[in-house]
Design a protein around this motif. Structure first.
Motif, mmCIF file in Angstrom:
data_model
loop_
_atom_site.group_PDB
_atom_site.id
_atom_site.type_symbol
_atom_site.label_atom_id
_atom_site.label_comp_id
_atom_site.label_asym_id
_atom_site.label_seq_id
_atom_site.Cartn_x
_atom_site.Cartn_y
_atom_site.Cartn_z
ATOM 1 N N THR A 18 -27.334 -40.586 4.019
ATOM 2 C CA THR A 18 -26.297 -41.454 3.463
ATOM 3 C C THR A 18 -25.857 -42.517 4.469
ATOM 4 O OG1 THR A 18 -24.616 -39.814 4.065
ATOM 5 C CG2 THR A 18 -25.430 -39.801 1.793
ATOM 6 N N THR A 19 -25.925 -42.226 5.750
ATOM 7 C CA THR A 19 -25.635 -43.242 6.756
ATOM 8 C C THR A 19 -26.661 -44.360 6.696
ATOM 9 O OG1 THR A 19 -24.583 -41.637 8.220
ATOM 10 C CG2 THR A 19 -25.365 -43.671 9.234
ATOM 11 N N ILE A 54 -16.645 -41.902 1.695
ATOM 12 C CA ILE A 54 -15.748 -40.845 1.225
ATOM 13 C C ILE A 54 -16.525 -39.538 1.011
ATOM 14 C CG2 ILE A 54 -14.290 -40.145 -0.725
ATOM 15 C CD1 ILE A 54 -12.965 -42.154 1.185
ATOM 16 N N ILE A 55 -17.707 -39.649 0.432
ATOM 17 C CA ILE A 55 -18.537 -38.455 0.237
ATOM 18 C C ILE A 55 -18.903 -37.842 1.583
ATOM 19 C CG2 ILE A 55 -20.802 -37.681 -0.556
ATOM 20 C CD1 ILE A 55 -20.477 -39.750 -2.854
ATOM 21 N N LYS A 56 -19.256 -38.697 2.545
ATOM 22 C CA LYS A 56 -19.578 -38.185 3.878
ATOM 23 C C LYS A 56 -18.370 -37.500 4.512
ATOM 24 C CE LYS A 56 -21.697 -40.892 6.666
ATOM 25 N NZ LYS A 56 -22.114 -42.085 7.421
ATOM 26 N N TYR A 63 -17.548 -28.789 5.378
ATOM 27 C CA TYR A 63 -18.550 -27.947 6.026
ATOM 28 C C TYR A 63 -18.346 -27.806 7.525
ATOM 29 C CZ TYR A 63 -21.154 -27.565 1.744
ATOM 30 O OH TYR A 63 -21.526 -27.261 0.470
ATOM 31 N N PHE A 64 -17.966 -28.882 8.195
ATOM 32 C CA PHE A 64 -17.848 -28.801 9.654
ATOM 33 C C PHE A 64 -16.436 -28.450 10.107
ATOM 34 C CE2 PHE A 64 -21.613 -31.434 8.992
ATOM 35 C CZ PHE A 64 -22.526 -30.717 9.741
ATOM 36 N N MET A 65 -15.448 -28.689 9.254
ATOM 37 C CA MET A 65 -14.080 -28.294 9.577
ATOM 38 C C MET A 65 -13.687 -27.010 8.836
ATOM 39 S SD MET A 65 -12.382 -32.079 9.618
ATOM 40 C CE MET A 65 -10.783 -31.572 10.182
ATOM 41 N N GLU A 66 -14.644 -26.448 8.087
ATOM 42 C CA GLU A 66 -14.493 -25.155 7.406
ATOM 43 C C GLU A 66 -13.342 -25.122 6.405
ATOM 44 O OE1 GLU A 66 -16.617 -22.620 7.676
ATOM 45 O OE2 GLU A 66 -17.817 -23.608 9.208
ATOM 46 N N LEU A 82 -8.516 -38.014 0.510
ATOM 47 C CA LEU A 82 -9.725 -38.831 0.430
ATOM 48 C C LEU A 82 -9.659 -39.823 -0.724
ATOM 49 C CD1 LEU A 82 -12.479 -36.194 1.224
ATOM 50 C CD2 LEU A 82 -11.727 -38.084 2.668
ATOM 51 N N VAL A 83 -9.159 -39.385 -1.867
ATOM 52 C CA VAL A 83 -9.016 -40.287 -3.015
ATOM 53 C C VAL A 83 -8.013 -41.386 -2.693
ATOM 54 C CG1 VAL A 83 -8.196 -40.427 -5.407
ATOM 55 C CG2 VAL A 83 -9.720 -38.577 -4.710
ATOM 56 N N PHE A 84 -6.904 -41.022 -2.062
ATOM 57 C CA PHE A 84 -5.898 -42.010 -1.673
ATOM 58 C C PHE A 84 -6.477 -43.043 -0.707
ATOM 59 C CE2 PHE A 84 -2.672 -43.303 1.452
ATOM 60 C CZ PHE A 84 -1.816 -44.018 0.612
ATOM 61 N N VAL A 85 -7.240 -42.593 0.262
ATOM 62 C CA VAL A 85 -7.846 -43.509 1.228
ATOM 63 C C VAL A 85 -8.826 -44.454 0.538
ATOM 64 C CG1 VAL A 85 -9.416 -43.623 3.210
ATOM 65 C CG2 VAL A 85 -7.491 -42.054 3.251
ATOM 66 N N ALA A 86 -9.644 -43.930 -0.365
ATOM 67 C CA ALA A 86 -10.622 -44.760 -1.070
ATOM 68 C C ALA A 86 -9.929 -45.825 -1.914
ATOM 69 C CB ALA A 86 -11.520 -43.900 -1.945
ATOM 70 N N ILE A 87 -8.911 -45.434 -2.659
ATOM 71 C CA ILE A 87 -8.190 -46.391 -3.498
ATOM 72 C C ILE A 87 -7.489 -47.436 -2.646
ATOM 73 C CG2 ILE A 87 -6.230 -46.611 -5.084
ATOM 74 C CD1 ILE A 87 -7.111 -43.904 -6.275
#
Length: 97
Positions: A18-19, A54-56, A63-66, A82-87
């Protein structure tokens, strides 16, 4: 062979792919023109890049922050953030109509 069975290896591979896709989209957005006909195209590309980011971020948080093993309120809070940041990012990029 243990790396193939580890889910974190697959998540890491997805993050790398994705990067590269978001880098490719960003390089494709450097279109030269007077700006009027490319404005909606640039917003569409920017929206795609932000959604990939956002997906990343969700994969990193889960997964990495459990967080996926944490309480449900923590998962909902992280996803809501995450939704707030994207909007917010897309609204600031779009600017006044």
């Amino acid at each position: 062979m243990l790396l193939i069975r580890n889910p974190l290896s697959w998540v890491w591979l997805l993050l790398v792919i994705t990067t590269l896709v978001s880098w490719w989209l960003g390089a494709a957005s450097n279109v030269v023109g007077d700006g009027t006909e490319f404005q909606s195209l640039n917003f569409l590309l920017t929206t795609g890049i932000v959604l990939i980011a956002i997906i990343k971020m969700r994969f990193v948080i889960w997964y990495f922050m459990e967080v996926r093993h944490g309480p449900s309120w923590l998962r909902w809070t992280c996803d809501s953030w995450l939704v707030f940041v994207a909007i917010t990012v897309l609204a600031l990029y779009r600017g006044p109509l």
